[in-house]
Scaffold this active site. Structure first.
Site, short mmCIF file in Angstrom:
data_model
loop_
_atom_site.label_atom_id
_atom_site.label_comp_id
_atom_site.label_asym_id
_atom_site.label_seq_id
_atom_site.Cartn_x
_atom_site.Cartn_y
_atom_site.Cartn_z
N THR A 82 0.69 -1.22 0.16
CA THR A 82 -0.13 -0.04 0.05
C THR A 82 0.88 1.35 0.24
OG1 THR A 82 -0.19 -0.29 2.51
CG2 THR A 82 -2.00 -0.73 1.11
N THR A 119 -0.88 -2.34 5.70
CA THR A 119 -1.06 -1.06 6.38
C THR A 119 -2.16 -0.21 5.56
OG1 THR A 119 1.11 -1.20 7.21
CG2 THR A 119 -0.16 0.75 7.67
N LYS A 204 -1.77 1.07 14.10
CA LYS A 204 -0.68 0.59 13.27
C LYS A 204 -0.05 2.01 12.77
CE LYS A 204 2.22 -1.08 10.31
NZ LYS A 204 3.15 -2.08 10.58
N ASN A 208 4.08 3.76 13.74
CA ASN A 208 5.10 4.33 12.92
C ASN A 208 5.34 5.82 12.84
OD1 ASN A 208 5.88 1.69 12.33
ND2 ASN A 208 4.57 1.47 10.75
N ARG A 211 7.24 6.86 16.10
CA ARG A 211 8.96 6.65 15.77
C ARG A 211 9.19 7.66 14.88
NH1 ARG A 211 12.58 3.23 17.51
NH2 ARG A 211 13.93 2.59 15.83
N HIS A 242 17.97 10.34 32.13
CA HIS A 242 16.62 10.86 32.78
C HIS A 242 15.94 9.81 32.45
CE1 HIS A 242 12.97 12.56 33.54
NE2 HIS A 242 13.23 13.66 34.18
N ARG A 244 12.80 9.11 32.14
CA ARG A 244 11.68 9.21 31.42
C ARG A 244 11.98 9.67 30.22
NH1 ARG A 244 10.10 9.63 36.32
NH2 ARG A 244 10.54 11.90 36.61
N CYS A 258 7.56 1.68 5.80
CA CYS A 258 6.69 1.97 6.99
C CYS A 258 6.73 3.33 7.36
CB CYS A 258 6.97 0.98 8.17
SG CYS A 258 7.21 -0.72 7.35
N1 SAJ Z 1 16.43 5.49 12.15
C1 SAJ Z 1 16.79 6.61 12.82
N2 SAJ Z 1 17.19 6.69 14.01
C2 SAJ Z 1 16.71 5.95 15.02
C3 SAJ Z 1 15.91 4.84 14.60
C4 SAJ Z 1 15.75 4.44 13.14
O1 SAJ Z 1 17.38 7.41 11.86
O2 SAJ Z 1 17.16 6.31 16.30
C5 SAJ Z 1 15.98 5.11 10.95
C6 SAJ Z 1 16.64 3.95 10.31
O3 SAJ Z 1 17.60 3.92 10.08
C7 SAJ Z 1 15.65 3.57 9.15
C8 SAJ Z 1 14.13 4.17 9.65
O4 SAJ Z 1 14.33 5.09 10.76
O5 SAJ Z 1 15.93 4.22 8.07
C9 SAJ Z 1 12.96 3.20 10.14
O6 SAJ Z 1 13.78 2.19 10.80
P1 SAJ Z 1 13.02 1.29 12.09
O7 SAJ Z 1 13.92 0.27 12.42
O8 SAJ Z 1 12.92 2.47 13.08
O9 SAJ Z 1 11.75 0.87 11.51
P2 SAJ Z 1 11.12 -0.14 10.29
O10 SAJ Z 1 10.58 0.79 9.16
O11 SAJ Z 1 12.24 -1.05 9.75
O12 SAJ Z 1 10.05 -0.82 10.92
C10 SAJ Z 1 8.94 -0.06 11.56
C11 SAJ Z 1 8.84 -0.71 13.05
N3 SAJ Z 1 7.86 0.26 13.75
C12 SAJ Z 1 8.16 0.66 14.99
O13 SAJ Z 1 9.19 0.48 15.60
C13 SAJ Z 1 7.02 1.44 15.46
C14 SAJ Z 1 8.09 -2.21 13.10
O14 SAJ Z 1 7.92 -2.61 14.19
C15 SAJ Z 1 7.12 -2.16 11.80
O15 SAJ Z 1 6.24 -3.32 11.80
C16 SAJ Z 1 7.29 -1.71 10.62
O16 SAJ Z 1 7.89 -0.48 10.94
C17 SAJ Z 1 6.12 -1.69 9.79
O17 SAJ Z 1 6.14 -2.68 9.03
O18 SAJ Z 1 5.43 -0.96 9.74
#
Ligand code: SAJ
Length: 418
Positions: A82, A119, A204, A208, A211, A242, A244, A258
């Site tokens: 999607t 998704t 869902k 994402n 994050r 910290h 929290r 994602c």
């Molecule tokens: N990244 C950063 N800084 C960080 C953490 C990550 O720049 O501190 C970047 C990574 O390098 C990458 C991007 O973010 O380019 C995404 O990576 P990720 O490991 O955070 O996540 P994805 O996209 O591989 O997987 C996510 C996950 N979602 C969450 O953690 C909320 C996963 O659990 C989901 O199943 C997946 O998306 C999805 O399919 O939706």
């Protein structure tokens, strides 16, 4: 229980094998003949730890079969892409989900369960998917059960997380939720969280988005600290002491199918309200431009600089390059006319030579993915081979103190060099 899984990608294929491995009869369906042929010939088309072996076992046991066409089954699981639509707000393009639903119509019978794992934007099942089945005379919740059960697995840990993560199951009606939950009880050992379809859809997308917004904060702080001549990485480490606070880490941008995609599914529904979500997306999607701007400054004054980029994937230890900021950075640098070598063992790029050969006479190594292979490289040796031993580590994987023969530049000290 007989299942038909439509779409054998990063989610569909592992899902199909999890069910087959738990004793269900599974037909995996993908419209790509190439994917079907790879699977039939004993391979897998995606890199994921342990996947090849478990796929083979499922084929050998006869529980998993693959085809380009659906068949009659008890349960249909739809796991097709999607992407963002090409509209102004990058809304959710559900055309493949709609096509998959239409494709299974001739095989459907009463009391079947249809689960959308892809998704989707909030309210998609109710507003767009349910009518497809109602038009055929089904009453959802009575003679056909429709639910959204988004996956939450992390690429690189898919097989483990598919079994042990808590799973959201959101039906159109309570009966739909109950039937869909039963399906996942076959193999899920995490909690099965029951809700309705629209709550599951937005939950869902929220995960994402959460994050993405947090990474955007880290990226913004990196830029702000840079302007103020402050070591951002040190500051984040201290702030995270910290109890929290848990600030994430700045990087070259956010990729993958994602985080770089789903926040728009919420934003596009109500753009005038979802302002923070959009700002975070803008910060993250423009990080590659920031990296390029700094890279150009780092090689300023060098005649025909040679740059070597380590990493093409969107994050470490996977072969997935979807929405990868590394690719964007490389494209931008090439468009600016820079001479560039690219090395990524996970996608077979530049592997004809060793990384040591690749960096010979270069002026800057640019680290764009945090693969374990890159952490194991001897950067003193790299430095000895380079014309000018500068490494711009956008992933903060190299401990500068360990390597005296190279200049390691990261978001902590970038301001000293530009
Ligand atoms: N990244 C950063 N800084 C960080 C953490 C990550 O720049 O501190 C970047 C990574 O390098 C990458 C991007 O973010 O380019 C995404 O990576 P990720 O490991 O955070 O996540 P994805 O996209 O591989 O997987 C996510 C996950 N979602 C969450 O953690 C909320 C996963 O659990 C989901 O199943 C997946 O998306 C999805 O399919 O939706």
């Amino acid at each position: 229980m007989k299942l038909c899984v439509i779409g054998l990608g990063y989610i569909g294929l592992p899902t199909a094998v999890m069910f087959a491995n738990s004793g269900c009869d599974v037909i995996g369906v993908d419209k790509s003949e190439e994917v079907i042929n790879i699977l039939k010939n004993g391979g897998v088309h995606i890199e994921e730890d342990g996947l090849n072996e478990i796929v083979r076992n499922c084929f050998d046991s006869g529980r998993l079969k693959v085809s380009t066409k659906p068949v009659a089954a008890d349960v249909y699981i739809i796991a097709v892409p999607t992407p963002n639509a090409c509209d102004k707000c990058l809304s959710c393009d559900i055309r493949l989900v709609v096509a998959a639903c239409k494709e299974i119509l001739p095989y459907l019978s009463k009391s079947n369960i249809v689960i959308v794992e892809s998704t989707v934007a909030p309210r998609t099942l109710q507003d767009y998917i349910m009518p497809i089945f109602e038009e055929q005379g089904y009453t959802i919740g009575e003679d056909l059960y429709l639910a959204h059960c988004p996956e939450r697995v992390l690429p690189g840990r898919i097989l483990y997380e598919m079994r042990y993560n808590n799973r959201i199951v959101g039906g159109i009606t309570k009966e739909c939720t109950k039937h869909a939950a039963k399906v996942y009880e076959t193999f899920v050992e995490g909690k099965i969280i029951k809700t309705d379809a629209k709550t599951a859809e937005i939950a869902k997308c929220m995960e994402n988005t959460y994050r993405d917004v947090n990474i955007a904060l880290a990226n913004e702080l990196a830029k702000v600290c840079g302007e103020l001549n402050i070591d951002c990485l040190e500051a984040i480490r201290i702030a995270n002491e910290h109890p929290r606070v848990n600030i994430l880490w700045p990087g070259p941008g956010v990729g993958g199918h994602c985080l770089a995609v789903d926040p728009y599914f919420i934003y596009s529904k109500i753009p005038n309200l979802a302002k923070l979500i959009k700002t975070a997306r803008d910060i993250n999607s423009t990080m590659p431009y920031y990296v390029v701007e700094k890279t150009v400054e780092l090689v300023e004054g060098i005649q025909k600089p040679k740059i070597v980029a380590f990493g093409l994937t969107y994050k470490g230890n996977i072969d997935d390059t979807r929405e990868s900021p590394a690719i964007k950075i490389i494209e931008l640098l090439k468009a600016d006319g820079f001479q560039l070598e690219v090395y990524d063992p996970h996608v077979g790029k530049g592997v004809e030579q060793s990384p040591y050969e690749l960096v010979k006479d270069s002026d800057l190594v640019l680290i764009l993915a945090d693969h374990d292979e890159f952490k194991e490289i001897d950067y003193n040796k790299v430095g000895d081979l380079m014309r000018r031993a500068y490494i711009f580590d956008t992933r903060n994987i190299i401990d500068a103190e360990e390597y005296a023969d190279v200049t390691v530049i990261n978001y902590g000290n970038l301001f000293e060099f530009v």
